[in-house]
Write an enzyme that holds these catalytic residues in place. Structure first.
Site, mmCIF file in Angstrom:
data_model
loop_
_atom_site.group_PDB
_atom_site.id
_atom_site.type_symbol
_atom_site.label_atom_id
_atom_site.label_comp_id
_atom_site.label_asym_id
_atom_site.label_seq_id
_atom_site.Cartn_x
_atom_site.Cartn_y
_atom_site.Cartn_z
ATOM 1 N N GLY A 31 0.729 -1.252 0.189
ATOM 2 C CA GLY A 31 -0.011 -0.003 0.244
ATOM 3 C C GLY A 31 0.947 1.206 -0.064
ATOM 4 C CD GLN B 133 3.375 5.691 2.621
ATOM 5 O OE1 GLN B 133 2.512 5.422 2.206
ATOM 6 N NE2 GLN B 133 4.445 5.065 3.032
ATOM 7 C CG LEU C 17 6.697 1.130 0.873
ATOM 8 C CD1 LEU C 17 5.953 1.230 -0.414
ATOM 9 C CD2 LEU C 17 7.721 -0.148 0.858
ATOM 10 C CD GLU D 83 -1.121 2.233 2.784
ATOM 11 O OE1 GLU D 83 -0.598 3.692 2.839
ATOM 12 O OE2 GLU D 83 -0.245 1.637 3.077
ATOM 13 C CG HIS E 7 0.410 6.631 5.552
ATOM 14 N ND1 HIS E 7 1.551 7.349 5.872
ATOM 15 C CD2 HIS E 7 0.619 5.444 5.302
ATOM 16 C CE1 HIS E 7 2.432 6.245 6.017
ATOM 17 N NE2 HIS E 7 1.681 5.136 5.686
HETATM 18 NI NI NI Z 1 2.912 3.268 5.564
#
Ligand code: NI
Length: 160
Positions: free
Chosen positions: A46, A51, A90, A132, A135
């Protein structure tokens, strides 16, 4: 098709609340394509727009490698159960942490044509949806992790 630079923990853009997407533009379509490319390139399940440095409410998720979900302005409308497991991000490379999430969630989002649809998931997909969406509010899983983060154990040499 382009791989974008993934922002890492400590960068301010990851702590900001994202803005609603009000219309689909060529620029936003390109962003979504790039987010998918970037997620697959990084072997992630994801990726959220902040990001890659964009404060828009857009998320891509693919927990199987062959079933990409694009969620625009997503919100969770139902959740139940509980799962506790290791989670990574990530934007927090080389680390995992134990996080408790619902075992089932139902989200409502817009697709690339700005049409509303529902996405239901259990286990990993439910975890990815929750992760996600966090985020988009400027939150990282490390805030929810129980105990210290652990270093990722690499079974094989990391690929370039
Ligand atoms: Ni993440």
């Amino acid at each position: 098709m382009a791989i974008r630079n993934i922002r890492e923990i400590g960068e301010e853009v990851l702590t900001k609340k994202c803005k609603m997407v009000t219309e689909m533009t060529p620029r936003t379509r390109e962003l979504i394509e790039d987010m998918l490319d970037t997620m697959y390139e990084a072997n992630g399940v994801g990726l959220a727009a902040p990001q890659v440095g964009i404060l828009k409410r857009i998320v891509v998720i693919d927990t199987t490698g062959e079933d990409p979900h694009i969620l625009i302005n997503p919100r969770i409308v139902e959740s139940s159960g509980e799962q506790t497991g290791q989670e990574g991000c990530l934007s927090v490379p080389g680390k995992t942490g134990q996080v408790t999430r619902p075992n089932y969630v139902k989200a409502v989002a817009l697709d690339v044509n700005m049409k509303e649809y529902e996405l239901e998931g259990t286990e990993l997909l439910a975890r990815a949806i929750c992760h996600e969406l966090d985020h988009l509010e400027g939150h990282l899983y490390v805030e929810k992790a129980e105990g210290p983060l652990q270093d990722t154990v690499m079974e094989d040499e990391e690929e370039e």
